[in-house]
Design a protein around this motif. Structure first.
Motif, PDB file in Angstrom:
ATOM      1  N   ALA A  12      43.091  47.468  30.425  1.00 41.94           N
ATOM      2  CA  ALA A  12      43.499  46.066  30.441  1.00 41.94           C
ATOM      3  C   ALA A  12      44.299  45.749  31.708  1.00 41.94           C
ATOM      4  CB  ALA A  12      44.327  45.744  29.208  1.00 41.94           C
ATOM      5  N   ARG A  13      45.175  46.686  32.091  1.00 37.07           N
ATOM      6  CA  ARG A  13      45.975  46.481  33.299  1.00 37.07           C
ATOM      7  C   ARG A  13      45.091  46.475  34.546  1.00 37.07           C
ATOM      8  NH1 ARG A  13      50.640  50.768  31.505  1.00 37.07           N
ATOM      9  NH2 ARG A  13      51.795  49.381  30.099  1.00 37.07           N
ATOM     10  N   LEU A  14      44.122  47.385  34.578  1.00 35.77           N
ATOM     11  CA  LEU A  14      43.210  47.448  35.717  1.00 35.77           C
ATOM     12  C   LEU A  14      42.381  46.166  35.822  1.00 35.77           C
ATOM     13  CD1 LEU A  14      41.977  51.149  35.473  1.00 35.77           C
ATOM     14  CD2 LEU A  14      43.480  50.170  37.218  1.00 35.77           C
ATOM     15  N   ALA A  15      41.931  45.675  34.652  1.00 34.55           N
ATOM     16  CA  ALA A  15      41.134  44.440  34.645  1.00 34.55           C
ATOM     17  C   ALA A  15      41.983  43.259  35.110  1.00 34.55           C
ATOM     18  CB  ALA A  15      40.584  44.183  33.240  1.00 34.55           C
ATOM     19  N   SER A  16      43.242  43.214  34.664  1.00 28.02           N
ATOM     20  CA  SER A  16      44.149  42.143  35.079  1.00 28.02           C
ATOM     21  C   SER A  16      44.383  42.199  36.579  1.00 28.02           C
ATOM     22  CB  SER A  16      45.480  42.266  34.343  1.00 28.02           C
ATOM     23  OG  SER A  16      46.420  41.325  34.817  1.00 28.02           O
ATOM     24  N   HIS A  17      44.576  43.411  37.113  1.00 27.02           N
ATOM     25  CA  HIS A  17      44.794  43.564  38.544  1.00 27.02           C
ATOM     26  C   HIS A  17      43.570  43.113  39.333  1.00 27.02           C
ATOM     27  CE1 HIS A  17      46.053  45.214  42.365  1.00 27.02           C
ATOM     28  NE2 HIS A  17      44.952  45.931  42.427  1.00 27.02           N
ATOM     29  N   ARG A  18      42.387  43.486  38.875  1.00 29.45           N
ATOM     30  CA  ARG A  18      41.161  43.079  39.573  1.00 29.45           C
ATOM     31  C   ARG A  18      41.023  41.564  39.593  1.00 29.45           C
ATOM     32  NH1 ARG A  18      38.934  47.793  37.071  1.00 29.45           N
ATOM     33  NH2 ARG A  18      38.237  46.537  35.302  1.00 29.45           N
ATOM     34  N   ARG A  19      41.365  40.921  38.484  1.00 26.38           N
ATOM     35  CA  ARG A  19      41.278  39.450  38.437  1.00 26.38           C
ATOM     36  C   ARG A  19      42.247  38.816  39.427  1.00 26.38           C
ATOM     37  NH1 ARG A  19      40.776  40.441  32.812  1.00 26.38           N
ATOM     38  NH2 ARG A  19      43.014  40.055  32.497  1.00 26.38           N
ATOM     39  N   LYS A  20      43.437  39.371  39.535  1.00 24.92           N
ATOM     40  CA  LYS A  20      44.415  38.829  40.480  1.00 24.92           C
ATOM     41  C   LYS A  20      43.942  38.995  41.919  1.00 24.92           C
ATOM     42  CE  LYS A  20      48.494  39.599  37.574  1.00 24.92           C
ATOM     43  NZ  LYS A  20      49.753  40.369  37.445  1.00 24.92           N
TER      44      LYS A  20
END
Length: 227
Positions: A12-20
């Protein structure tokens, strides 16, 4: 916490970072479609490194500009970081300014930086998490803001955290000041001794990080004895 739960949180953190990162790159691409002659406000810090990386990814000829002062060499390894970026092909231009005392203000320093080459846009690493004032500014003006002067201000990293910035720097092995490697990415840096309200804390941090460098600093600027 179970292994599956930890894995889910990490993903989830990796996905959030990619979106940012994707949103930041979208801001960069929108900006360079508008600006005719942009530059990057550079400082050798973690934010400006991440920002310069994203800008050069989409506009590799964009120039970066940094202001260095007489005291900069006592504060950090700025020249080494600049050399490392230049070795990567980045166009880094240095404006070297002086003041007779560390207490002197140079109110037109940003005007001097921006007045060269008729720039109509600059990228700057403002982030909302750094202060309430910056958060309010970004909420009010957004990530692309056209000032009354006709100069665009672009803040691609506005909603990123220290962890997001650290990930960009580490993943891409970006040149940054040594202080981040030694003390972590929560550190705040500057190219000069800052305003009176935070000057004592800033100088104490330099003394703690590198006592030898601080002694050289005091010899060069005797007025530090009274600070």
């Amino acid at each position: 916490m179970s292994v599956d739960r930890k894995s889910a949180l990490l993903n989830a953190r990796l996905a959030s970072h990619r979106r940012k990162v994707e949103k930041a790159e979208a801001v960069v691409k929108e900006a360079i479609s508008i600006g005719k002659n942009p530059y990057v406000a550079f400082s050798c810090g973690k934010d400006s490194a991440a920002m310069l990386h994203l800008v050069l990814k989409h506009a590799p000829d964009t120039v970066a500009r940094i202001i260095l002062w007489d005291e900069s060499k006592f504060i950090g390894d700025f020249d080494e970081v600049i050399d490392a970026w230049r070795a990567r092909g980045a166009r880094i231009e240095v404006l070297r300014l002086s003041r007779t005392s560390l207490l002197d203000k140079v109110s037109d320093r940003w005007e001097q930086l921006q007045s060269q080459d008729n720039h109509d846009m600059f990228f700057v690493g403002l982030r909302a998490s750094e202060s309430m004032a910056r958060k309010n500014t970004l909420r009010r003006h957004g990530q692309l803001y056209l000032a009354a002067s006709g100069l665009w201000r672009v803040c691609p990293l506005a909603w990123m955290t220290d962890m997001d910035i650290a990930s960009i720097v580490e993943t891409n092995d970006l040149p940054v000041l040594r202080v981040y490697k030694d003390h972590g990415y929560s550190e705040r840096t500057a190219t000069r001794v800052p305003r009176e309200q935070v000057r004592g804390e800033f100088l104490s941090a330099i003394q703690e990080r590198d006592p030898v460098r601080y002694l050289a600093f005091k010899r060069a600027f005797p007025e530090l004895e009274g600070m």
